[in-house]
Design a protein around this motif. Sequence first.
Motif, PDB file in Angstrom:
ATOM      1  N   ILE A  40      15.385  -2.779 -50.298  1.00  0.00           N
ATOM      2  CA  ILE A  40      16.237  -2.714 -51.486  1.00  0.00           C
ATOM      3  C   ILE A  40      16.101  -1.351 -52.148  1.00  0.00           C
ATOM      4  O   ILE A  40      17.098  -0.743 -52.571  1.00  0.00           O
ATOM      5  N   ARG A  41      14.890  -0.827 -52.234  1.00  0.00           N
ATOM      6  CA  ARG A  41      14.671   0.468 -52.880  1.00  0.00           C
ATOM      7  C   ARG A  41      15.426   1.582 -52.154  1.00  0.00           C
ATOM      8  O   ARG A  41      16.012   2.461 -52.791  1.00  0.00           O
ATOM      9  N   GLU A  42      15.420   1.549 -50.827  1.00  0.00           N
ATOM     10  CA  GLU A  42      16.116   2.578 -50.056  1.00  0.00           C
ATOM     11  C   GLU A  42      17.618   2.556 -50.301  1.00  0.00           C
ATOM     12  O   GLU A  42      18.272   3.613 -50.318  1.00  0.00           O
ATOM     13  N   GLY A  43      18.172   1.364 -50.472  1.00  0.00           N
ATOM     14  CA  GLY A  43      19.594   1.241 -50.794  1.00  0.00           C
ATOM     15  C   GLY A  43      20.544   1.531 -49.649  1.00  0.00           C
ATOM     16  O   GLY A  43      21.753   1.674 -49.861  1.00  0.00           O
ATOM     17  N   THR A  45      23.465  -6.064 -49.103  1.00  0.00           N
ATOM     18  CA  THR A  45      24.609  -6.972 -49.107  1.00  0.00           C
ATOM     19  C   THR A  45      25.513  -6.671 -50.305  1.00  0.00           C
ATOM     20  O   THR A  45      25.134  -5.917 -51.214  1.00  0.00           O
ATOM     21  N   GLY A  46      26.677  -7.276 -50.306  1.00  0.00           N
ATOM     22  CA  GLY A  46      27.687  -6.962 -51.314  1.00  0.00           C
ATOM     23  C   GLY A  46      27.242  -7.182 -52.741  1.00  0.00           C
ATOM     24  O   GLY A  46      27.566  -6.397 -53.635  1.00  0.00           O
ATOM     25  N   ASP A  47      26.479  -8.245 -52.990  1.00  0.00           N
ATOM     26  CA  ASP A  47      26.055  -8.532 -54.357  1.00  0.00           C
ATOM     27  C   ASP A  47      25.058  -7.504 -54.878  1.00  0.00           C
ATOM     28  O   ASP A  47      24.853  -7.379 -56.086  1.00  0.00           O
ATOM     29  N   LEU A  48      24.434  -6.744 -53.977  1.00  0.00           N
ATOM     30  CA  LEU A  48      23.500  -5.694 -54.373  1.00  0.00           C
ATOM     31  C   LEU A  48      24.156  -4.315 -54.389  1.00  0.00           C
ATOM     32  O   LEU A  48      23.473  -3.309 -54.576  1.00  0.00           O
ATOM     33  N   GLY A  49      25.476  -4.298 -54.197  1.00  0.00           N
ATOM     34  CA  GLY A  49      26.206  -3.034 -54.256  1.00  0.00           C
ATOM     35  C   GLY A  49      26.429  -2.375 -52.911  1.00  0.00           C
ATOM     36  O   GLY A  49      26.930  -1.247 -52.852  1.00  0.00           O
ATOM     37  N   GLY A  50      26.077  -3.061 -51.818  1.00  0.00           N
ATOM     38  CA  GLY A  50      26.266  -2.492 -50.497  1.00  0.00           C
ATOM     39  C   GLY A  50      27.392  -3.170 -49.738  1.00  0.00           C
ATOM     40  O   GLY A  50      28.167  -3.942 -50.298  1.00  0.00           O
TER      41      GLY A  50
END
Length: 354
Positions: free
Chosen positions: A325-328, A332-337
Amino acid sequence: MLRFPISNSFAASKTPTYTRSFSAKREPIKATLIPGDGIGPEISDATVEIIKQAGVPIEWERVVVSPETGVSQEVIDSVERNRVALKGPLATPIGKGHTSLNLALRKQFNLYVNVRPSVSIPGFKTLYDDVDLVVMRENTEGEYSGIEFSVVPGLAESVKLITKEASTRVADYAFKYAQRHQRKRVTAVHKANIMRLSDGMFIESCRQVADRWPSIKYEELVIDNATMKLTMNPNQFDVLVLPNLYGDIVSDLCAGLIGGLGLTPSANIGQEVAIFEAVHGTAPDIAGQNKANPTALLLSACMMINHLGMHEHGAKIQNAVLETIREGKTLTGDLGGKSSTSDFAAAIISKFRD
């Protein structure tokens, strides 16, 4: 010690741990898996695969809880035999239909406290960067006692049931947890200024327990004041203990402070059984599309793994999830990806080889 509290032992629970199993043969521990509804099966599959690739010696026993089967004898036997379970989201109808299956499981196994850590995840930006608190929710009574009736047409009544036994039990767990995890403060949240008998009994029970823990600061807040303070400055809180309905609301509020229910683990603890679960919804709109975020179930699984005494395995998976998550790069979509469930899982698994 990792800052994220799910990395710590659940030794405050009276539920037996299983550290004895790992000193020699590392024989697999059996755990019940309830995949759930909607996105439940796919996030459960992703979680099981990540746990397998991390080398955690768990053997899963899959059972089904559904509106058609309810909490069947097969489910009861499996959970009682294994004493630990991991559960995906279950659909709950609003205002009609079958009784909440989540509530049915809590009642069946007397899971008296819901433990919900809310901790900011480094690299995932929200309004707050330093949230680190745990909500302890009484899980068996209050407005969720299920005592409702209609006396005459147009009039419905719901009974709020509060007992000294249940209130004392959840307060005792909160203070033991605080002591075990080096937390400094326990805040009891209530509405005893209005509900003097029911919430009054809850607060009096908390006070009596607090008297036995002089090294831990104890305070009380009315529920409306508590929610205001949480949204203004959540880092003034440490451990919160609440009756059932307030705990349900406040635990979701606290999840919102760190990015939502998709990032929040949860454990339901009883005397003999513990069920770890994702508390978000079933997301039927994306079910079966390989889009769902398994983080909440994964972190709940880490809680379960630590509960079983396998702390190195729990930390290994937790660190891989948080680093991904930290790397980004793979979110997934809900996390902005734009990544899929399987891609997110693969990214986590790749951390085990780094």
